[in-house]
Motif scaffolding. Structure first.
Motif, PDB file in Angstrom:
ATOM      1  N   HIS A 172       0.789  -1.228   0.000  1.00 24.00           N
ATOM      2  CA  HIS A 172       0.000   0.000   0.000  1.00 24.00           C
ATOM      3  C   HIS A 172       0.826   1.285   0.000  1.00 24.00           C
ATOM      4  N   HIS A 173       2.147   1.175  -0.011  1.00 28.77           N
ATOM      5  CA  HIS A 173       2.973   2.362   0.113  1.00 28.77           C
ATOM      6  C   HIS A 173       4.174   2.310  -0.825  1.00 28.77           C
ATOM      7  N   ARG A 174       4.685   3.502  -1.129  1.00 32.04           N
ATOM      8  CA  ARG A 174       5.881   3.645  -1.956  1.00 32.04           C
ATOM      9  C   ARG A 174       6.910   4.442  -1.169  1.00 32.04           C
ATOM     10  N   PHE A 175       8.111   3.904  -1.056  1.00 31.91           N
ATOM     11  CA  PHE A 175       9.170   4.517  -0.265  1.00 31.91           C
ATOM     12  C   PHE A 175      10.299   4.997  -1.174  1.00 31.91           C
ATOM     13  N   ILE A 176      10.760   6.214  -0.909  1.00 28.86           N
ATOM     14  CA  ILE A 176      11.830   6.821  -1.695  1.00 28.86           C
ATOM     15  C   ILE A 176      13.060   6.973  -0.800  1.00 28.86           C
ATOM     16  N   PRO A 177      14.126   6.219  -1.035  1.00 29.08           N
ATOM     17  CA  PRO A 177      15.360   6.414  -0.262  1.00 29.08           C
ATOM     18  C   PRO A 177      16.059   7.704  -0.683  1.00 29.08           C
ATOM     19  N   VAL A 178      16.480   8.481   0.301  1.00 24.22           N
ATOM     20  CA  VAL A 178      17.138   9.763   0.050  1.00 24.22           C
ATOM     21  C   VAL A 178      18.483   9.762   0.772  1.00 24.22           C
ATOM     22  N   SER A 179      19.566   9.972   0.035  1.00 22.08           N
ATOM     23  CA  SER A 179      20.894   9.981   0.632  1.00 22.08           C
ATOM     24  C   SER A 179      21.030  11.156   1.596  1.00 22.08           C
ATOM     25  N   THR A 180      21.518  10.868   2.798  1.00 17.65           N
ATOM     26  CA  THR A 180      21.695  11.896   3.840  1.00 17.65           C
ATOM     27  C   THR A 180      23.027  11.630   4.541  1.00 17.65           C
ATOM     28  N   LEU A 181      24.095  12.157   3.992  1.00 18.20           N
ATOM     29  CA  LEU A 181      25.427  11.886   4.504  1.00 18.20           C
ATOM     30  C   LEU A 181      25.736  12.775   5.702  1.00 18.20           C
ATOM     31  N   GLY A 182      26.834  12.460   6.354  1.00 18.74           N
ATOM     32  CA  GLY A 182      27.309  13.254   7.475  1.00 18.74           C
ATOM     33  C   GLY A 182      27.482  12.429   8.723  1.00 18.74           C
ATOM     34  N   HIS A 183      26.490  11.603   9.046  1.00 21.31           N
ATOM     35  CA  HIS A 183      26.632  10.676  10.170  1.00 21.31           C
ATOM     36  C   HIS A 183      27.452   9.468   9.742  1.00 21.31           C
ATOM     37  N   SER A 184      27.177   8.965   8.554  1.00 22.25           N
ATOM     38  CA  SER A 184      27.967   7.883   7.948  1.00 22.25           C
ATOM     39  C   SER A 184      27.931   8.074   6.445  1.00 22.25           C
ATOM     40  N   ASN A 185      28.853   7.396   5.749  1.00 26.10           N
ATOM     41  CA  ASN A 185      28.954   7.579   4.303  1.00 26.10           C
ATOM     42  C   ASN A 185      27.942   6.775   3.505  1.00 26.10           C
ATOM     43  N   ASP A 186      27.066   6.014   4.195  1.00 20.01           N
ATOM     44  CA  ASP A 186      26.095   5.179   3.497  1.00 20.01           C
ATOM     45  C   ASP A 186      24.667   5.483   3.932  1.00 20.01           C
ATOM     46  N   HIS A 187      24.441   6.595   4.601  1.00 18.13           N
ATOM     47  CA  HIS A 187      23.162   6.828   5.268  1.00 18.13           C
ATOM     48  C   HIS A 187      22.058   7.260   4.297  1.00 18.13           C
ATOM     49  N   TYR A 188      20.884   6.633   4.466  1.00 22.30           N
ATOM     50  CA  TYR A 188      19.675   7.009   3.732  1.00 22.30           C
ATOM     51  C   TYR A 188      18.524   7.198   4.704  1.00 22.30           C
ATOM     52  N   VAL A 189      17.637   8.141   4.386  1.00 20.93           N
ATOM     53  CA  VAL A 189      16.325   8.191   5.010  1.00 20.93           C
ATOM     54  C   VAL A 189      15.319   7.656   4.002  1.00 20.93           C
ATOM     55  N   LEU A 190      14.150   7.247   4.500  1.00 25.43           N
ATOM     56  CA  LEU A 190      13.107   6.687   3.645  1.00 25.43           C
ATOM     57  C   LEU A 190      11.871   7.569   3.728  1.00 25.43           C
ATOM     58  N   LEU A 191      11.475   8.130   2.593  1.00 28.79           N
ATOM     59  CA  LEU A 191      10.332   9.033   2.513  1.00 28.79           C
ATOM     60  C   LEU A 191       9.124   8.306   1.931  1.00 28.79           C
ATOM     61  N   GLU A 192       7.983   8.440   2.618  1.00 26.61           N
ATOM     62  CA  GLU A 192       6.697   8.016   2.067  1.00 26.61           C
ATOM     63  C   GLU A 192       5.871   9.289   1.891  1.00 26.61           C
ATOM     64  N   PRO A 193       5.917   9.914   0.706  1.00 31.85           N
ATOM     65  CA  PRO A 193       5.341  11.254   0.548  1.00 31.85           C
ATOM     66  C   PRO A 193       3.826  11.293   0.661  1.00 31.85           C
ATOM     67  N   ASN A 194       3.154  10.229   0.272  1.00 31.66           N
ATOM     68  CA  ASN A 194       1.688  10.241   0.331  1.00 31.66           C
ATOM     69  C   ASN A 194       1.177  10.289   1.766  1.00 31.66           C
ATOM     70  N   GLN A 195       1.939   9.737   2.703  1.00 30.14           N
ATOM     71  CA  GLN A 195       1.559   9.739   4.108  1.00 30.14           C
ATOM     72  C   GLN A 195       2.285  10.808   4.924  1.00 30.14           C
ATOM     73  N   GLY A 196       3.305  11.419   4.328  1.00 28.18           N
ATOM     74  CA  GLY A 196       4.083  12.413   5.051  1.00 28.18           C
ATOM     75  C   GLY A 196       4.977  11.803   6.111  1.00 28.18           C
ATOM     76  N   TRP A 197       5.509  10.613   5.825  1.00 28.77           N
ATOM     77  CA  TRP A 197       6.387   9.916   6.768  1.00 28.77           C
ATOM     78  C   TRP A 197       7.839  10.042   6.315  1.00 28.77           C
ATOM     79  N   LEU A 198       8.733  10.251   7.263  1.00 25.66           N
ATOM     80  CA  LEU A 198      10.160  10.176   7.005  1.00 25.66           C
ATOM     81  C   LEU A 198      10.783   9.269   8.051  1.00 25.66           C
TER      82      LEU A 198
END
Length: 281
Positions: free
Chosen positions: A141-167
């Motif tokens: 029921h959902h679509r997740f968009i991985p977004v690169s977010t460096l600084g804490h580690s060189n491989d870090h991603y957050v996962l965005l579900e824009p239809n629900q407003g979840w990060l």
């Protein structure tokens, strides 16, 4: 009488369930627990090896169809292999994360104390690891968009579900940092925060400090905090102040017990040092 301290907590926000796990061998220093999140057949992050029994028991009856890792650190990725085998499901992550979790990696004594080594996670141990981030992926029921977010580690991603407003933020947010791990980059964290603020979300499912409403405001506060550290560090350096003098000027202080306990891996000074040494050319 056992002295070990175990932390378990739960939350529910709409269809998202969160379960928090933490461990320390002694009551003090206190555990550093991490949140894992489940929604629609997807488990995001997996806790530390020291909490494996509680993690496996908690999720044993959940219909987990896929696992996603925000980054490779031992408090987030350690139980991915066991859970993937338990539920016969793949592990999704970035390509660098997939490379890093193939085998246990070197840990300092404090990391062993709080978290424990990761369990190897790869095809060699019968786990399908899909290092496909930032390609989006779906649940029923959902679509997740991985977004690169460096600084804490060189491989870090957050996962965005824009239809629900979840990060789902892993260690990207945490809060207004008063310490840094050695090697963290304040400029990369600022750049990541600026980019995340352009995304469409409200709920911030952090790995250590969930913010269930007004998530963007929380990230803006963190961005302002980091930018203030950078500005005052550079200004202090131009005026000839030492790192310790700049730290006091910012209103931070060194926790010498934490610095000693972590074998000099965690320190407030590293915030200032990154501001002075990591500025992009």
């Amino acid at each position: 009488m056992p002295l070990a301290t175990h932390v378990t907590n739960s939350l529910r926000h709409g269809p998202v369930e969160g379960h928090q796990f933490g461990y320390s061998r002694l009551p003090w220093p206190r555990p550093v627990p991490v949140w894992t999140y489940y929604v629609d057949g997807l488990l995001i992050d997996t806790g530390s090896r020291h909490t494996q029994r509680e993690v496996m028991r908690t999720y044993a009856t959940y219909p987990i169809e896929q696992i996603a890792l925000t980054h490779f650190h031992e408090d987030h990725a350690a139980n991915a292999a066991s859970l993937a085998r338990q539920h016969t499901c793949p592990v999704r992550c970035g390509a660098l994360t997939a490379e890093l979790i193939q085998q246990p990696y070197h840990l300092l004594p404090y990391e062993h104390y709080w978290f424990g080594a990761i369990e190897p996670c790869s095809a060699a141990v019968d786990v399908e690891v899909l290092g496909t981030f930032p390609t989006p992926f779906e649940t029923a029921h959902h679509r997740f968009i991985p977004v690169s977010t460096l600084g804490h580690s060189n491989d870090h991603y957050v996962l965005l579900e824009p239809n629900q407003g979840w990060l789902f933020a892993g260690d990207f947010y945490v809060g207004n940092l008063r310490i840094f791990r050695r090697g963290e980059n304040i400029y990369q964290q600022i750049e990541a925060a600026r980019h995340v603020l352009t995304l469409d979300f409200d709920t911030l499912f952090c790995g250590h400090n969930p913010v269930l409403t007004n998530g963007k405001k929380a990230i803006q506060r963190k961005l302002n905090h980091l930018q203030r550290i950078v500005d005052q560090s550079i200004d202090g350096s131009e005026k000839g102040l030492s790192e310790s003098q700049i730290l006091r000027r910012i209103g931070l202080r060194e926790d010498w017990f934490m610095r000693l306990f972590t074998s000099n891996d965690v320190a407030a000074t590293y915030l200032v040092r990154s501001a002075l040494r990591d500025k992009p050319a």
